[in-house]
Design an enzyme around this catalytic site. Structure first.
Site, PDB file in Angstrom:
ATOM      1  N   CYS A  70       0.809  -1.121  -0.186  1.00 44.14           N
ATOM      2  CA  CYS A  70       0.053  -0.097  -0.041  1.00 44.14           C
ATOM      3  C   CYS A  70       0.817   1.167  -0.194  1.00 44.14           C
ATOM      4  O   CYS A  70       2.004   1.453   0.702  1.00 44.14           O
ATOM      5  CB  CYS A  70      -1.127   0.048   1.170  1.00 44.14           C
ATOM      6  SG  CYS A  70      -1.984   1.584   1.429  1.00 44.14           S
ATOM      7  N   CYS A  80      -0.713   6.219   6.937  1.00 47.91           N
ATOM      8  CA  CYS A  80      -1.806   5.362   7.455  1.00 47.91           C
ATOM      9  C   CYS A  80      -1.477   4.560   8.685  1.00 47.91           C
ATOM     10  O   CYS A  80      -0.571   3.969   8.485  1.00 47.91           O
ATOM     11  CB  CYS A  80      -2.703   4.603   6.535  1.00 47.91           C
ATOM     12  SG  CYS A  80      -4.134   3.832   7.054  1.00 47.91           S
ATOM     13  N   CYS A 404     -10.121 -13.031  20.813  1.00 54.91           N
ATOM     14  CA  CYS A 404      -9.437 -11.967  19.965  1.00 54.91           C
ATOM     15  C   CYS A 404      -8.424 -11.118  20.697  1.00 54.91           C
ATOM     16  O   CYS A 404      -8.082 -10.128  20.334  1.00 54.91           O
ATOM     17  CB  CYS A 404     -10.368 -10.894  19.319  1.00 54.91           C
ATOM     18  SG  CYS A 404     -11.508 -10.253  20.729  1.00 54.91           S
TER      19      CYS A 404
END
Length: 449
Positions: A70, A80, A404
Site C-alpha cells: 500500500c 496511514c 481476539c
C-alpha cells in the site's frame, strides 16, 4: 536526533515494533525495524529502563522484509495507521503472532499447550469486509478525507486506495470523497461504516443532523452508479435504518453447514469472511460434537457458531449479552430450520457467577467466543464449582475458546488450568487481520477425569 549506536533487533513486540538492547542493556523499541536487522533510531519516549524511537538507518536487512503493498503505509508524515506489518512477509507475520500467543500463555498464566495447531491463514489482501472509516472535511486542504487515522495521530490519512479492503470498496474511496464534498451537510458527517455480505455492500452514514432531501438524492444517485446500499445512523448503532426500506438484506453463508446468516450492518460479524468460514469449521472439528450432546455457545452473537453446531448436536443453547443479537440469532435459527434444537438467552456474561451457572442445565461441551475483555466471570464460576462441587452438576468435558486478545485468553486459561481442573491440549493463531498486530487465536481445554 538519531543515536549513533547500531542496535541489533531481537524480536517484535505486540505493536509490531522491533525490540533491541543498547550496550548498557537498556531496551529500545524501534518502529519500522524487523528481527535480525541492525538499525539506528531516533530518540522518542524515554523511561528509566526503556526508550522508544523510529528507525532512521539500516545496515543489515531482514530476509523477511518485503515491499509494502500500500502506498500509504510507512513511517513518513501522514502515513496511514491502519496496518503495522506490511513490511514483513505474511508468513513471518503469522509466526510472530504465534510467538505472541505462546508467550502470553506462558508468561501470564504458566500454561503451555500440549500441541500447537497449524495457523489458520487466508488472503492477505482485499480481506476486510468490515471497516469504520472516519470522514473529515478539511477546509485548509479544500477536500474531504475518508479513511483510517494517520499513524499515531487523530488526523485522517489522505488515502486514495486501501488494498486490505476489497478492490471494489477501495475503488469507492475517491468517489466517496467527491460525494461527501458535494453534500450540504459535509461538516456534520463524521463516519462511514462498511459492512459487506456475500452479495451486498452496505455503507452506514453517521450524521449529526437530519439528512436533507437534496443530500438523500445525492446518496441515491451514488448508490445507483456504484451498486451500494446506504443506511443512515443518526445516533447509536441501534438507530440505523436503510435509506430506502426495500433494499436487499445483508447476509453471509457458511456452505459447509448449509447455513445462511442475515445481519444488520452494525451487528457484530467477523471482519474476514474467508477466515471465518475456516474458523467455524476448525472450531467444530476440535469440539468433536456428538449427536447426543448438549452444547452451550457463550457470547453467541447472531449464531455464527450456534447454527453450525445445531447441525451436529442434540441441542444448542446460545447465550449473549445483547437482546437484539439474541433475537437475530432466534430469527436466523428459524430461517435455517434449526429452531427445534436451538434456544437462546440474554445474560450479562461479565457479571455471571456460580449460582447462575448452576441454574443452567449442564452441557457436555462449551464453545466460548468473547470480545476483547475475555470470559473471566465464566472461568471464575467454573473454578468456583471445581473448588466446591455441587451435587448433580457436571462441568463440560471440553471447551473450545475463540479469542481476539491473547492477554485475556491467557488470564482465563490460567483459571481453567490451575483452578478449574482443565488441561490446555491445543492452541493456535487465526490470522483474521493480516498486516496488523491483532492476534486472534483458539485454544482447547479438556477436563481431567
Amino acid at each position: 536526533m538519531a543515536t549513533q549506536e547500531w542496535l541489533k533487533v531481537e524480536s517484535l513486540d505486540l505493536d509490531a515494533q522491533g525490540v533491541a538492547r543498547k550496550a548498557d542493556g537498556k531496551v529500545v523499541f524501534v518502529e519500522g525495524a524487523l528481527p535480525g536487522e541492525e538499525v539506528t533510531c531516533s530518540s522518542g519516549r524515554r523511561k528509566n529502563n526503556w526508550e522508544q524511537g523510529v528507525m532512521t538507518a539500516m545496515r543489515r536487512e531482514s530476509a523477511q522484509r518485503v515491499r509494502p503493498g500500500c502506498p500509504h503505509f510507512g513511517l513518513h508524515a501522514g502515513a496511514c495507521g491502519g496496518c503495522k506489518m506490511q513490511h514483513l512477509y505474511p508468513a513471518a507475520q503469522v509466526a510472530v503472532k504465534q510467538r505472541v500467543l505462546e508467550d502470553n500463555l506462558w508468561h501470564l498464566a504458566k500454561v503451555k499447550p500440549e500441541m500447537m495447531l497449524r495457523p489458520i491463514e487466508g488472503p492477505a489482501w482485499g480481506y476486510r469486509h468490515r471497516a469504520r472509516l472516519s470522514v473529515r472535511h478539511v477546509l485548509k486542504k479544500g477536500t474531504v478525507l475518508i479513511g483510517f487515522h494517520e499513524r499515531k495521530s487523530r488526523y485522517v490519512a489522505d488515502m486514495q486506495v486501501c488494498p486490505v479492503l476489497p478492490l471494489k470498496v477501495s475503488a469507492l474511496l475517491m468517489p466517496l470523497r467527491e460525494l461527501i464534498g458535494a453534500m450540504d451537510q459535509r461538516d456534520r458527517l463524521p463516519q462511514i461504516e462498511l459492512a459487506m455480505g456475500d452479495d451486498v455492500i452496505a455503507l452506514v452514514l453517521r450524521h449529526l443532523e437530519p439528512v436533507s432531501d437534496a443530500d438523500q438524492a445525492r446518496l441515491r444517485a451514488f448508490a445507483l452508479v456504484h451498486g451500494v446500499m446506504w443506511w443512515l445512523q443518526p445516533k447509536g448503532p441501534d438507530t440505523v435504518v436503510p435509506l430506502d426500506g426495500d433494499g436487499q438484506a445483508l447476509a453471509y453463508a457458511l456452505p459447509e453447514f448449509d447455513v445462511r446468516m442475515p445481519f444488520k450492518p452494525t451487528d457484530f460479524t467477523q471482519v474476514n469472511a474467508a477466515i471465518n468460514r475456516v474458523l467455524v469449521s476448525r472450531a467444530l472439528r476440535l469440539l468433536e460434537v456428538q449427536a447426543h450432546e448438549r452444547i452451550i455457545d457463550w457470547f453467541c452473537g447472531l449464531g455464527n457458531f450456534s447454527l453450525p453446531l445445531a447441525r451436529h448436536a442434540a441441542s444448542v443453547l446460545g447465550i449473549e449479552g445483547s437482546d437484539s443479537l439474541v433475537q437475530r440469532a432466534r430469527d436466523n435459527a428459524a430461517l435455517n430450520r434449526l429452531g427445534g434444537n436451538t434456544s437462546f438467552a440474554t445474560r450479562d456474561l461479565f457479571e455471571f457467577d456460580r449460582d447462575e451457572l448452576l441454574a443452567l442445565e449442564p452441557a457436555h461441551k462449551w464453545l466460548v467466543d468473547p470480545p476483547r475483555e475475555g470470559a473471566f466471570a465464566l472461568a471464575k464460576a467454573l473454578a468456583g464449582l471445581h473448588a466446591q462441587p455441587h451435587a448433580g452438576w457436571q462441568a463440560p468435558q471440553r471447551i473450545v475458546y475463540v479469542s481476539c486478545n491473547p492477554a485475556t485468553l491467557a488470564r482465563d486459561a490460567g483459571l481453567l488450568v490451575h483452578q478449574a481442573g482443565y488441561r490446555c491440549t491445543h492452541a493456535g493463531v487465526v490470522n483474521m487481520f493480516p498486516h496488523t498486530a491483532h492476534v486472534e487465536s483458539l485454544a482447547v481445554f479438556d477436563r481431567d477425569t
